[in-house]
Design a protein around this motif. Structure first.
Motif, PDB file in Angstrom:
ATOM      1  N   ARG A 102       0.843  -1.209   0.000  1.00 32.62           N
ATOM      2  CA  ARG A 102       0.000   0.000   0.000  1.00 32.62           C
ATOM      3  C   ARG A 102       0.870   1.248   0.000  1.00 32.62           C
ATOM      4  N   ASN A 103       1.930   1.223   0.763  1.00 32.32           N
ATOM      5  CA  ASN A 103       2.847   2.365   0.771  1.00 32.32           C
ATOM      6  C   ASN A 103       3.534   2.536  -0.572  1.00 32.32           C
ATOM      7  N   ALA A 104       3.887   1.415  -1.217  1.00 29.11           N
ATOM      8  CA  ALA A 104       4.540   1.496  -2.520  1.00 29.11           C
ATOM      9  C   ALA A 104       3.607   2.090  -3.568  1.00 29.11           C
ATOM     10  N   GLU A 105       2.309   1.775  -3.478  1.00 30.87           N
ATOM     11  CA  GLU A 105       1.336   2.326  -4.425  1.00 30.87           C
ATOM     12  C   GLU A 105       1.289   3.844  -4.336  1.00 30.87           C
ATOM     13  N   SER A 106       1.570   4.376  -3.152  1.00 31.75           N
ATOM     14  CA  SER A 106       1.524   5.824  -2.955  1.00 31.75           C
ATOM     15  C   SER A 106       2.743   6.538  -3.513  1.00 31.75           C
ATOM     16  N   HIS A 107       3.755   5.774  -3.920  1.00 28.24           N
ATOM     17  CA  HIS A 107       4.986   6.360  -4.437  1.00 28.24           C
ATOM     18  C   HIS A 107       5.370   5.628  -5.722  1.00 28.24           C
ATOM     19  N   PRO A 108       4.856   6.057  -6.871  1.00 27.00           N
ATOM     20  CA  PRO A 108       5.150   5.369  -8.134  1.00 27.00           C
ATOM     21  C   PRO A 108       6.648   5.192  -8.340  1.00 27.00           C
ATOM     22  N   GLY A 109       7.026   3.976  -8.704  1.00 22.72           N
ATOM     23  CA  GLY A 109       8.431   3.679  -8.917  1.00 22.72           C
ATOM     24  C   GLY A 109       9.117   3.048  -7.726  1.00 22.72           C
ATOM     25  N   ALA A 110       8.441   2.974  -6.571  1.00 23.96           N
ATOM     26  CA  ALA A 110       9.071   2.369  -5.397  1.00 23.96           C
ATOM     27  C   ALA A 110       9.312   0.881  -5.634  1.00 23.96           C
ATOM     28  N   VAL A 111      10.382   0.373  -5.062  1.00 24.73           N
ATOM     29  CA  VAL A 111      10.753  -1.031  -5.185  1.00 24.73           C
ATOM     30  C   VAL A 111      10.264  -1.786  -3.960  1.00 24.73           C
ATOM     31  N   LEU A 112       9.688  -2.954  -4.178  1.00 22.21           N
ATOM     32  CA  LEU A 112       9.260  -3.831  -3.086  1.00 22.21           C
ATOM     33  C   LEU A 112      10.365  -4.835  -2.792  1.00 22.21           C
ATOM     34  N   VAL A 113      10.778  -4.905  -1.534  1.00 24.97           N
ATOM     35  CA  VAL A 113      11.840  -5.812  -1.117  1.00 24.97           C
ATOM     36  C   VAL A 113      11.299  -6.751  -0.047  1.00 24.97           C
ATOM     37  N   LEU A 131      15.105  -1.362   7.224  1.00 26.00           N
ATOM     38  CA  LEU A 131      14.052  -2.162   6.587  1.00 26.00           C
ATOM     39  C   LEU A 131      12.692  -1.467   6.762  1.00 26.00           C
ATOM     40  N   PRO A 132      12.529  -0.257   6.246  1.00 24.62           N
ATOM     41  CA  PRO A 132      11.279   0.478   6.461  1.00 24.62           C
ATOM     42  C   PRO A 132      10.122  -0.062   5.622  1.00 24.62           C
ATOM     43  N   LEU A 133       8.920   0.084   6.152  1.00 26.37           N
ATOM     44  CA  LEU A 133       7.718  -0.291   5.412  1.00 26.37           C
ATOM     45  C   LEU A 133       7.338   0.762   4.376  1.00 26.37           C
ATOM     46  N   HIS A 134       7.884   1.958   4.502  1.00 30.39           N
ATOM     47  CA  HIS A 134       7.566   3.042   3.576  1.00 30.39           C
ATOM     48  C   HIS A 134       8.839   3.450   2.834  1.00 30.39           C
ATOM     49  N   PRO A 135       8.703   3.988   1.625  1.00 30.05           N
ATOM     50  CA  PRO A 135       9.876   4.212   0.763  1.00 30.05           C
ATOM     51  C   PRO A 135      10.636   5.488   1.102  1.00 30.05           C
ATOM     52  N   VAL A 136      11.337   5.489   2.218  1.00 31.26           N
ATOM     53  CA  VAL A 136      12.132   6.654   2.597  1.00 31.26           C
ATOM     54  C   VAL A 136      13.163   6.965   1.510  1.00 31.26           C
ATOM     55  N   TYR A 137      13.800   5.938   0.993  1.00 30.60           N
ATOM     56  CA  TYR A 137      14.775   6.108  -0.086  1.00 30.60           C
ATOM     57  C   TYR A 137      14.355   5.340  -1.340  1.00 30.60           C
ATOM     58  N   GLY A 138      13.060   5.076  -1.488  1.00 29.42           N
ATOM     59  CA  GLY A 138      12.575   4.437  -2.707  1.00 29.42           C
ATOM     60  C   GLY A 138      12.323   2.954  -2.609  1.00 29.42           C
ATOM     61  N   ALA A 139      12.492   2.337  -1.412  1.00 32.58           N
ATOM     62  CA  ALA A 139      12.265   0.903  -1.260  1.00 32.58           C
ATOM     63  C   ALA A 139      11.408   0.630  -0.031  1.00 32.58           C
ATOM     64  N   ALA A 433      20.567   4.692   3.180  1.00 33.73           N
ATOM     65  CA  ALA A 433      20.499   5.308   1.847  1.00 33.73           C
ATOM     66  C   ALA A 433      21.370   4.550   0.861  1.00 33.73           C
ATOM     67  N   SER A 434      22.556   4.113   1.297  1.00 33.93           N
ATOM     68  CA  SER A 434      23.453   3.382   0.398  1.00 33.93           C
ATOM     69  C   SER A 434      22.867   2.041  -0.014  1.00 33.93           C
ATOM     70  N   ILE A 435      22.319   1.305   0.962  1.00 31.03           N
ATOM     71  CA  ILE A 435      21.745  -0.002   0.661  1.00 31.03           C
ATOM     72  C   ILE A 435      20.536   0.135  -0.245  1.00 31.03           C
ATOM     73  N   HIS A 436      19.648   1.076   0.066  1.00 32.40           N
ATOM     74  CA  HIS A 436      18.441   1.232  -0.735  1.00 32.40           C
ATOM     75  C   HIS A 436      18.787   1.677  -2.152  1.00 32.40           C
ATOM     76  N   ALA A 451      11.984   4.961 -10.388  1.00 36.89           N
ATOM     77  CA  ALA A 451      12.305   6.354 -10.114  1.00 36.89           C
ATOM     78  C   ALA A 451      13.465   6.430  -9.130  1.00 36.89           C
ATOM     79  N   THR A 452      14.233   7.478  -9.227  1.00 34.39           N
ATOM     80  CA  THR A 452      15.300   7.711  -8.273  1.00 34.39           C
ATOM     81  C   THR A 452      14.758   8.628  -7.188  1.00 34.39           C
ATOM     82  N   PHE A 453      14.784   8.142  -5.958  1.00 42.69           N
ATOM     83  CA  PHE A 453      14.193   8.871  -4.859  1.00 42.69           C
ATOM     84  C   PHE A 453      15.261   9.582  -4.045  1.00 42.69           C
ATOM     85  N   THR A 454      14.901  10.720  -3.529  1.00 46.34           N
ATOM     86  CA  THR A 454      15.712  11.391  -2.539  1.00 46.34           C
ATOM     87  C   THR A 454      14.894  11.471  -1.269  1.00 46.34           C
TER      88      THR A 454
END
Length: 459
Positions: A102-113, A131-139, A433-436, A451-454
Motif C-alpha cells: 500500500r505504501n509502494a502504491e503511494s509512491h510510483p516507482g518504489a521497489v518492493l523488497v 528495513l522500512p515499510l515506507h519508501p524513505v529512499y525508494g524501497a 540510503a546506500s543499501i536502498h 524512479a530515483t528517490f531522494t
C-alpha cells in the motif's frame, strides 16, 4: 499521492498482541492497536492515534479475509474517518506485506523488497531504519518468514506472480545454517527446504535474489573463501594477501603437525578457529598455539557445538603478528560505506611464551570493543581499501558484505582474514540510503524502470 499507512488496527482473532507481528510493528514505528469489530469507530480512531496522522494517511485495519465485510460494516462504509480494511488470508504472515504494498502504491516507482532473516536480526535492522515499510529512499521492505517448522527452521513464503510479489528478495540465509546436515568431515550444509525455496525464487524472471546462494554458502566455509581470494597478492603487488591456511577434520587431528597447508606451510605460531564461519555456536572461539603441544590442545575439542572448545573441522592459519586493531570494512556494491577499528589480540599471544600453552579467546566478546582511530592504529590508505572492496566483491559475487583486515608487523602488508555476507553495518552513518540505492540500481538492471528517490521527495 495516494494515502500511506500511518497506523494499524489488528483483529485479535487473526494475530495476538504478543506475537511476531506486534514486535515488527513496534520495531518499525507503526502504531498498532488490537481490537474486535463492534468498537465505536470514533473511539477506535482515537485509540489508534488517528488524530496525529497527516491528511493523506490512513489507518490500516488488518483482519482475516472472512471478517472483512464485518469490519467494513462496523466502521461504517461512508465514514469520514480514514480506515482502510485489509482482508488477509493469514494476518500474522501477510499483514506487513499488505502495508508495504500500500505504501509502494503511494509512491510510483518504489521497489518492493521481501526479506528473509532471523527475527531478532530483522527487528534490530528495522529499528535502525534499514528495513522500512515506507519508501524513505525508494524501497519498501516486508518479511517473508512468519512461522517455523517443527524443528525450528524457517518457513519461507514467496508471494505468487503479480502485483504482490517483491522485486527483490533480500536474505540472510546463513541465520539458519544450524538446521542443515553435516558432511562426513563435519562441515555443515544449508537446510534443504530453505535452499530449494530460495533457489526457486532466484529462478523467477521478475525477482532478484540478493546475494546469490552459491556465493553466500561459500562464505560459511572459511577455507573455501580464502581459496577464492588467493589472487589478492598478485593483483595488489604484495600489499594485500590472505594468510596461509589448512583445514583439519576431526579424524585427521592426530596426524596434523602444523607444517603442511596452503601457501608453503602454516608453521608456528598458528591460530586455530572453526572452519564454520557463521551461524553456529563456537564460530568465534579461537586459540593461538606457539608449538605442537599447544596445537594438540586446541585440536582436542570433540565434534559438536557445545561452546566449550573450538569445534571441528578446524581452520589452522599462520598467526599474523599485527598492529593492534582489526579494520572492519563495510561494503555496499563496489563501494566502502564504513570502516571501524575493533580491538584484536595484536602481539599479546606471542608474549610470555610458555611451552605447550595455548592463548584462547572469543573474538566476538573478548575483543569486541571498538577502538578510536589515531596513533597506533592500522592507518590504511582509503584508496587501497576502495580498490580491495571492489575486487573482493567481484571475486566473491557479493553486493552486501564486509571484510576484516590486519596490518602485519613489520611488513606493513594488509592481511584479509575474514569475509561476512550482509553484515550488521552497526555504527555506519547513512548506510540505509546506500543499501536502498543499491537495491534500486539492481531493480533497474533487472529490466524495471524505477524512479530515483531522494529523502526530501518522500517525507
Amino acid at each position: 499521492p495516494a494515502p500511506t499507512v500511518g497506523a494499524a488496527v489488528v483483529d485479535a482473532r487473526g494475530a495476538g498482541p504478543g506475537g511476531a507481528l506486534a514486535r515488527r510493528l513496534a520495531a518499525g514505528g507503526l502504531p498498532g492497536v488490537w481490537a474486535a469489530p463492534g468498537e465505536p469507530a470514533g473511539g477506535l480512531w482515537e485509540r489508534a492515534g488517528g488524530a496525529a496522522l497527516g491528511p493523506g494517511q490512513v489507518v490500516a485495519v488488518l483482519v482475516p479475509a472472512e471478517r472483512g465485510g464485518e469490519w467494513r460494516r462496523s466502521l461504517g462504509e461512508g465514514s469520514a474517518l480514514r480506515f482502510e480494511v485489509f482482508p488477509l488470508a493469514d494476518v500474522e504472515r501477510d499483514a506487513l506485506g499488505a502495508v508495504a504494498r500500500r505504501n509502494a502504491e503511494s509512491h510510483p516507482g518504489a521497489v518492493l523488497v521481501g526479506h528473509a532473516m532471523a527475527l531478532e536480526r530483522e527487528l534490530g535492522l528495522t529499528r535502525r531504519g534499514l528495513l522500512p515499510l515506507h519508501p524513505v529512499y525508494g524501497a519498501c521492505f516486508f518479511p517473508l518468514v512468519a512461522e517455523h517448522d517443527a524443528d525450528g527452521g524457517p518457513v519461507l513464503a514467496v508471494p505468487p506472480a503479480g502485483a504482490g510479489r517483491p522485486d527483490i528478495l533480500l536474505h540472510k540465509a546463513t541465520d539458519w545454517i544450524r538446521f542443515g546436515a553435516c558432511t562426513a568431515g563435519g562441515q555443515r550444509h544449508p537446510p534443504p527446504a530453505l535452499t530449494e525455496t530460495l533457489e526457486a525464487a532466484a529462478g523467477l524472471p521478475d525477482l532478484c535474489l540478493i546475494d546469490p546462494l552459491p556465493d553466500v554458502w561459500r562464505l560459511t566455509d572459511r577455507f573455501a573463501t580464502l581459496e577464492a581470494l588467493e589472487g589478492l597478492a598478485s593483483v595488489f603487488g604484495g600489499r594485500v594477501r590472505v594468510p596461509r591456511s589448512a583445514v583439519v577434520a576431526a579424524a585427521d587431528r592426530a596426524g596434523f603437525s602444523g607444517r603442511t597447508g596452503g601457501g608453503g606451510g602454516v608453521g608456528f605460531p598458528c591460530i586455530v578457529k572453526s572452519n564454520h564461519a557463521c551461524g553456529l555456536p563456537g564460530a568465534h572461539l579461537m586459540g593461538v598455539a606457539r608449538d605442537g603441544a599447544g596445537l594438540r590442545e586446541l585440536l582436542s575439542a570433540p565434534p559438536g557445538f557445545d561452546g566449550k572448545g573450538v569445534p571441528p573441522p578446524w581452520l589452522v592459519q599462520e598467526y599474523v603478528n599485527h598492529r593492534p586493531g582489526v579494520l572492519k570494512v563495510y561494503c555496499v556494491g563496489a563501494a566502502v560505506v564504513g570502516v571501524c577499528r575493533q580491538d584484536s589480540p595484536g602481539g599479546r599471544p606471542l608474549e610470555g611464551y610458555t611451552p605447550g600453552a595455548a592463548f584462547r579467546f572469543d573474538s566476538g566478546q573478548d575483543f569486541a570493543e571498538k577502538l578510536p582511530e589515531g596513533e597506533g592504529g592500522p592507518g590504511t590508505d582509503p584508496g587501497l581499501l576502495e580498490d580491495l572492496a571492489a575486487w573482493v566483491g567481484r571475486a566473491l559475487g557479493l553486493r552486501l558484505f564486509g571484510f576484516d583486515v590486519l596490518r602485519e608487523v613489520p611488513s606493513g602488508a594488509l592481511v584479509l582474514v575474514d569475509v561476512n555476507f550482509f553484515p550488521s553495518y552497526t555504527g555506519v552513518p547513512g548506510v540505509a540510503a546506500s543499501i536502498h540505492s543499491e537495491l534500486l540500481q539492481i531493480a533497474r538492471q533487472n529490466g524495471k524502470e524505477r524512479a530515483t528517490f531522494t529523502r526530501g521527495e518522500n517525507e
